[in-house]
Design a protein around this motif. Sequence first.
Motif, short mmCIF file in Angstrom:
data_model
loop_
_atom_site.label_atom_id
_atom_site.label_comp_id
_atom_site.label_asym_id
_atom_site.label_seq_id
_atom_site.Cartn_x
_atom_site.Cartn_y
_atom_site.Cartn_z
N GLU A 7 0.83 -1.17 -0.10
CA GLU A 7 0.04 -0.11 -0.12
C GLU A 7 0.92 1.38 -0.01
N ILE A 8 0.68 2.05 -1.12
CA ILE A 8 1.79 3.28 -0.98
C ILE A 8 1.09 4.52 -1.40
N GLY A 9 1.13 5.48 -0.60
CA GLY A 9 0.59 6.78 -0.69
C GLY A 9 1.51 7.74 -1.19
N ILE A 10 1.16 8.57 -2.09
CA ILE A 10 2.28 9.64 -2.61
C ILE A 10 1.28 10.67 -2.72
N VAL A 11 2.21 11.89 -2.08
CA VAL A 11 1.62 13.24 -1.83
C VAL A 11 2.03 14.22 -2.92
N GLY A 12 1.14 14.65 -3.75
CA GLY A 12 1.64 15.50 -4.92
C GLY A 12 1.40 14.93 -6.14
N CYS A 13 0.51 15.61 -6.93
CA CYS A 13 0.22 15.01 -8.27
C CYS A 13 0.83 15.71 -9.32
N GLY A 14 2.25 16.10 -9.02
CA GLY A 14 2.84 16.96 -10.02
C GLY A 14 3.70 15.85 -10.92
N ILE A 15 4.92 16.41 -11.36
CA ILE A 15 5.64 15.52 -12.32
C ILE A 15 6.15 14.31 -11.91
N ALA A 16 7.00 14.58 -10.49
CA ALA A 16 7.55 13.21 -9.89
C ALA A 16 6.57 12.36 -9.22
N GLY A 17 5.53 13.08 -8.66
CA GLY A 17 4.42 11.99 -8.16
C GLY A 17 3.76 11.19 -9.01
N GLN A 18 3.33 11.73 -10.10
CA GLN A 18 2.39 11.18 -11.24
C GLN A 18 3.59 10.04 -11.73
N GLU A 38 -8.43 20.62 -6.10
CA GLU A 38 -9.72 19.79 -6.41
C GLU A 38 -9.55 19.27 -7.85
N GLN A 39 -8.84 20.03 -8.90
CA GLN A 39 -8.63 19.38 -10.17
C GLN A 39 -7.08 19.79 -10.44
N PRO A 40 -6.35 18.41 -10.49
CA PRO A 40 -4.97 18.58 -10.62
C PRO A 40 -4.68 19.09 -11.80
N GLN A 41 -3.67 20.21 -11.91
CA GLN A 41 -3.60 20.90 -12.87
C GLN A 41 -1.87 21.49 -12.82
N ALA A 42 -1.41 21.61 -14.44
CA ALA A 42 -0.09 22.01 -14.48
C ALA A 42 0.32 23.38 -14.04
N VAL A 43 1.30 23.59 -13.11
CA VAL A 43 1.56 24.86 -12.72
C VAL A 43 2.98 24.97 -13.13
N ILE A 103 9.26 21.44 -23.59
CA ILE A 103 7.73 21.28 -23.59
C ILE A 103 6.84 22.12 -22.85
N GLY A 104 5.71 22.24 -23.17
CA GLY A 104 4.82 23.22 -22.12
C GLY A 104 4.59 22.16 -20.97
N ARG A 105 4.16 22.88 -19.70
CA ARG A 105 3.66 22.05 -18.68
C ARG A 105 2.36 21.30 -18.92
N PRO A 106 1.46 22.05 -19.41
CA PRO A 106 0.03 21.47 -19.70
C PRO A 106 0.17 20.23 -20.59
N PRO A 107 0.77 20.26 -21.60
CA PRO A 107 0.99 18.85 -22.50
C PRO A 107 1.74 17.74 -21.75
N LEU A 108 2.70 18.32 -21.01
CA LEU A 108 3.66 17.27 -20.12
C LEU A 108 2.54 16.54 -18.96
N PHE A 109 1.92 17.54 -18.40
CA PHE A 109 1.09 17.14 -17.38
C PHE A 109 -0.14 16.16 -17.87
N ASP A 110 -0.87 16.60 -19.04
CA ASP A 110 -1.90 15.65 -19.47
C ASP A 110 -1.34 14.44 -19.80
N LEU A 111 -0.16 14.18 -20.21
CA LEU A 111 0.59 12.92 -20.83
C LEU A 111 0.78 12.07 -19.46
N LEU A 112 0.91 12.76 -18.41
CA LEU A 112 1.52 12.04 -17.28
C LEU A 112 0.25 11.65 -16.54
N HIS A 113 -0.89 12.47 -16.57
CA HIS A 113 -1.99 12.48 -15.95
C HIS A 113 -3.09 11.29 -16.29
#
Length: 404
Positions: A7-18, A38-43, A103-113
């Motif tokens: 059982e693994i918990g990961i805090v943070g839905c960013g680049i490394a977390g995802q 509420e809505q994970p997003q690229a920042v 690469i822009g963050r939004p496309p990278l985020f979308d791919l990882l998400h």
Amino acid sequence: MALGSLEIGIVGCGIAGQAAASFLADAGHVVTLLERFEQPQAVGAGLLLQPTGLSVLRALGLQPEAIAAGARIDGILGENQWSVRVIDLDYGDLHPAAFALGIGRPPLFDLLHRRVLAAGARLVTGVEIVDVEREGARAVALDRKARRHGPFDLLVVADGTNSSLRQRVFPRARAPVYPWGCIWATVPDIRAFGAQGLLRQRFFGTTAMLGVLPVAFDRLTLFWSLPTPELQADRPLDLEAMRRKAVALWPDVAPIVERAVAACAFTRATYRHVSLPRWSDGPILFIGDAAHGTSPQLGQGANLGLLDAHALGRSLADAADVPQALERFAARRGPSNRFYGTASHLLTPFFQSHHDLLAIPRDLLLHRACVTPPVRRVLAGALAGLRRGWWSADSLDADGRYPL
Ligand SMILES: Cc1cc2nc3c(=O)[nH]c(=O)nc-3n(C[C@H](O)[C@H](O)[C@H](O)COP(=O)(O)OP(=O)(O)OC[C@H]3O[C@@H](n4cnc5c(N)ncnc54)[C@H](O)[C@@H]3O)c2cc1C
């Protein structure tokens, strides 16, 4: 004996977390991602993915889509106010097929998400984790509303450079904010900079720096260096002063700067120099910027986070228990993370500080280094993310890729 399903918990839905959640869910672990939005997003600003980070995307099956969404970068060219070349490095010096990707963050985020959801990780949003507790060998994450998440056999903290958990777990951790940061804007590439395949920079001493990074076939991210006090949220940005200085420094970029200023397209960014006494405490592991955030001078942060994610997957796959996996993780990632943290920290005042005189040795030495083939190759390797420390480095494989 290999570890069973954890059982693994990961805090943070960013680049490394995802990326970590994808590798771990693929390996059969039960993964829960905890994200404050509420809505994970690229920042954040567009970024440069080095051959190292690209190899991690390849391992996740995302490299072709990333390349289609981004802009190929073959080298980096930095000039001073007299158009003298200060930095001139080419990934082709390492291998003819080597390159990086803007690469822009939004496309990278979308791919990882999409990838992390497809891998079957459970995503819990709208939970800001503010503390952790130990329950024997396991860890529980506590959110701002005092709800408990877990217990987890392993809790991975990937909550970024402003991590609120860092000081809770490691009271001796240090994360001072750099005295300089930047503003950035992602805008249409109306001067076809992307066709040059370069990350380009123009410096005036150490107090002015304009960067242009192509991040798609028709878009680029502009960076403009500013002292951190001028970046405080309650202080209006003086975009007119920025426009005047930037246009004088680099007339070729003037139409792009003018449009970005007219559209008020700029966002502020500050950086921290993060140092932890170690990467983990019991079953709690720090990865990405939460563990080793630094200035983006060497363009490594996201790449290091991706490499952490991959190394964590490998370490859990070849260890007998969680403590052994975390030891192996530290051995795999420690030297390179420490090298890039220190090297970025040492270099930063030569590019962003009030010490204008530092520009003199910078321009003389870097220029000389970039025209001296063996040194130029070493610098290109450092830029590509290949260094493991001051005295050792990895090489690209026969296809010009970073071997994970
Ligand atoms: C101007 C600028 C330019 C850069 N350029 C480059 C570049 O060219 N190349 C490069 O490799 N790197 C670059 N970087 C660095 C790069 O942005 C970071 O290294 C990278 O984003 C770190 O990824 P991360 O996953 O560790 O953290 P983040 O991407 O910051 O993700 C952290 C996540 O955790 C969530 N979170 C935060 N706190 C909590 C909490 N308490 N509870 C739950 N969730 C939480 C956040 O909402 C976010 O989703 C740049 C940085 C800056 C500022």
